[in-house]
Design a protein around this motif. Structure first.
Motif, mmCIF file in Angstrom:
data_model
loop_
_atom_site.group_PDB
_atom_site.id
_atom_site.type_symbol
_atom_site.label_atom_id
_atom_site.label_comp_id
_atom_site.label_asym_id
_atom_site.label_seq_id
_atom_site.Cartn_x
_atom_site.Cartn_y
_atom_site.Cartn_z
ATOM 1 N N THR A 9 14.216 6.194 -1.438
ATOM 2 C CA THR A 9 13.106 6.005 -2.379
ATOM 3 C C THR A 9 13.318 6.839 -3.641
ATOM 4 O O THR A 9 13.119 6.358 -4.752
ATOM 5 C CB THR A 9 11.770 6.380 -1.713
ATOM 6 N N ALA A 10 13.744 8.088 -3.464
ATOM 7 C CA ALA A 10 13.993 8.956 -4.616
ATOM 8 C C ALA A 10 15.104 8.388 -5.492
ATOM 9 O O ALA A 10 15.007 8.408 -6.724
ATOM 10 C CB ALA A 10 14.352 10.362 -4.149
ATOM 11 N N GLY A 15 16.742 5.605 -10.400
ATOM 12 C CA GLY A 15 17.393 4.454 -11.014
ATOM 13 C C GLY A 15 16.444 3.680 -11.908
ATOM 14 O O GLY A 15 16.817 3.244 -12.995
ATOM 15 N N GLN A 16 15.207 3.524 -11.463
ATOM 16 C CA GLN A 16 14.204 2.821 -12.260
ATOM 17 C C GLN A 16 13.934 3.564 -13.561
ATOM 18 O O GLN A 16 13.815 2.957 -14.622
ATOM 19 C CB GLN A 16 12.908 2.655 -11.465
ATOM 20 N N GLU A 20 14.421 2.117 -17.307
ATOM 21 C CA GLU A 20 13.346 2.143 -18.301
ATOM 22 C C GLU A 20 13.796 2.872 -19.565
ATOM 23 O O GLU A 20 13.496 2.433 -20.675
ATOM 24 C CB GLU A 20 12.107 2.814 -17.712
ATOM 25 N N LYS A 21 14.539 3.967 -19.399
ATOM 26 C CA LYS A 21 15.046 4.717 -20.555
ATOM 27 C C LYS A 21 15.992 3.848 -21.371
ATOM 28 O O LYS A 21 15.911 3.804 -22.597
ATOM 29 C CB LYS A 21 15.764 5.986 -20.071
ATOM 30 N N ARG A 55 26.756 4.389 -16.849
ATOM 31 C CA ARG A 55 26.367 5.005 -18.129
ATOM 32 C C ARG A 55 24.844 5.082 -18.308
ATOM 33 O O ARG A 55 24.369 5.507 -19.359
ATOM 34 C CB ARG A 55 26.945 4.197 -19.289
ATOM 35 N N ASP A 56 24.114 4.637 -17.301
ATOM 36 C CA ASP A 56 22.643 4.599 -17.389
ATOM 37 C C ASP A 56 22.183 3.840 -18.626
ATOM 38 O O ASP A 56 21.360 4.315 -19.405
ATOM 39 C CB ASP A 56 22.055 6.016 -17.389
ATOM 40 N N THR A 57 22.746 2.655 -18.817
ATOM 41 C CA THR A 57 22.409 1.838 -19.975
ATOM 42 C C THR A 57 22.373 0.375 -19.557
ATOM 43 O O THR A 57 22.322 0.075 -18.373
ATOM 44 C CB THR A 57 23.412 2.098 -21.129
ATOM 45 N N THR A 58 22.394 -0.515 -20.521
ATOM 46 C CA THR A 58 22.356 -1.951 -20.231
ATOM 47 C C THR A 58 23.661 -2.608 -20.670
ATOM 48 O O THR A 58 24.426 -2.046 -21.466
ATOM 49 C CB THR A 58 21.201 -2.620 -20.999
#
Length: 76
Positions: A9-10, A15-16, A20-21, A55-58
């Motif tokens: 869950t964490a 990740g969510q 969102e960022k 990369r925590d991007t899209t």
């Protein structure tokens, strides 16, 4: 005893937040956005998705970055 799903869950929540960022960063851009339909191989799509996640991007942000890097070649 801790719930066996707490870490899962964490991880999902983290990740969510990253998604969102990345979405907020994309929507903050001043340029008007448009949709591009592109046919890719399954492996190329998986690669792009993995790159974006790392990369925590899209995927859109990765493509935009690539275009910006190669813009100089076009302008010569």
């Amino acid at each position: 005893m801790a719930n066996m799903f707490e870490k899962y869950t964490a991880d999902l929540e983290a990740g969510q937040k990253n998604i969102e960022k990345a979405v907020m960063a994309d929507t903050v851009a001043e340029e008007k956005r448009t949709t591009l339909s592109q046919s890719l191989t399954v492996s190329d799509k998986k690669t792009l998705k993995m790159m974006a996640a790392e990369r925590d991007t899209t995927i859109a942000a990765i493509i935009h970055e690539w275009v910006q890097e190669h813009l100089e070649e076009v302008e010569k």
